[in-house]
Design a protein around this motif. Structure first.
Motif, short mmCIF file in Angstrom:
data_model
loop_
_atom_site.label_atom_id
_atom_site.label_comp_id
_atom_site.label_asym_id
_atom_site.label_seq_id
_atom_site.Cartn_x
_atom_site.Cartn_y
_atom_site.Cartn_z
N PRO A 16 -7.37 -84.95 -33.03
CA PRO A 16 -6.62 -84.46 -34.20
C PRO A 16 -5.29 -85.21 -34.32
N ASN A 17 -4.85 -85.41 -35.54
CA ASN A 17 -3.60 -86.10 -35.80
C ASN A 17 -2.44 -85.18 -35.46
N PRO A 18 -1.59 -85.54 -34.49
CA PRO A 18 -0.48 -84.67 -34.12
C PRO A 18 0.71 -84.79 -35.07
N LEU A 19 0.71 -85.76 -35.96
CA LEU A 19 1.83 -85.95 -36.87
C LEU A 19 1.66 -85.09 -38.11
N PRO A 20 2.78 -84.57 -38.64
CA PRO A 20 2.68 -83.78 -39.88
C PRO A 20 2.37 -84.68 -41.06
N VAL A 21 1.63 -84.15 -41.99
CA VAL A 21 1.30 -84.92 -43.19
C VAL A 21 2.47 -84.82 -44.16
#
Length: 55
Positions: A16-21
């Motif tokens: 999963p992408n840990p950065l906020p969109v």
């Protein structure tokens, strides 16, 4: 196995992408508590047309 190291019929597991969109842009309109009449919509400093000084 194919050239990507995945067995035939297997699925790739992504982390999963840990950065906020980024947030969607919301168009906002500035509003004030009171309306200013058009005859009051001017700058406080009146400058002559012949004045060469940059404010």
């Amino acid at each position: 196995m194919d050239r990507n190291g995945i067995q035939n019929g297997g699925q790739t597991n992504f982390i999963p992408n840990p950065l906020p969109v980024p947030k969607r842009h919301e168009k906002r309109e500035l509003g004030y508590d009171h309306d200013v009449p058009p005859d009051k919509m001017h700058y406080d400093v009146v400058v002559k047309q012949t004045d060469d000084f940059d404010i």
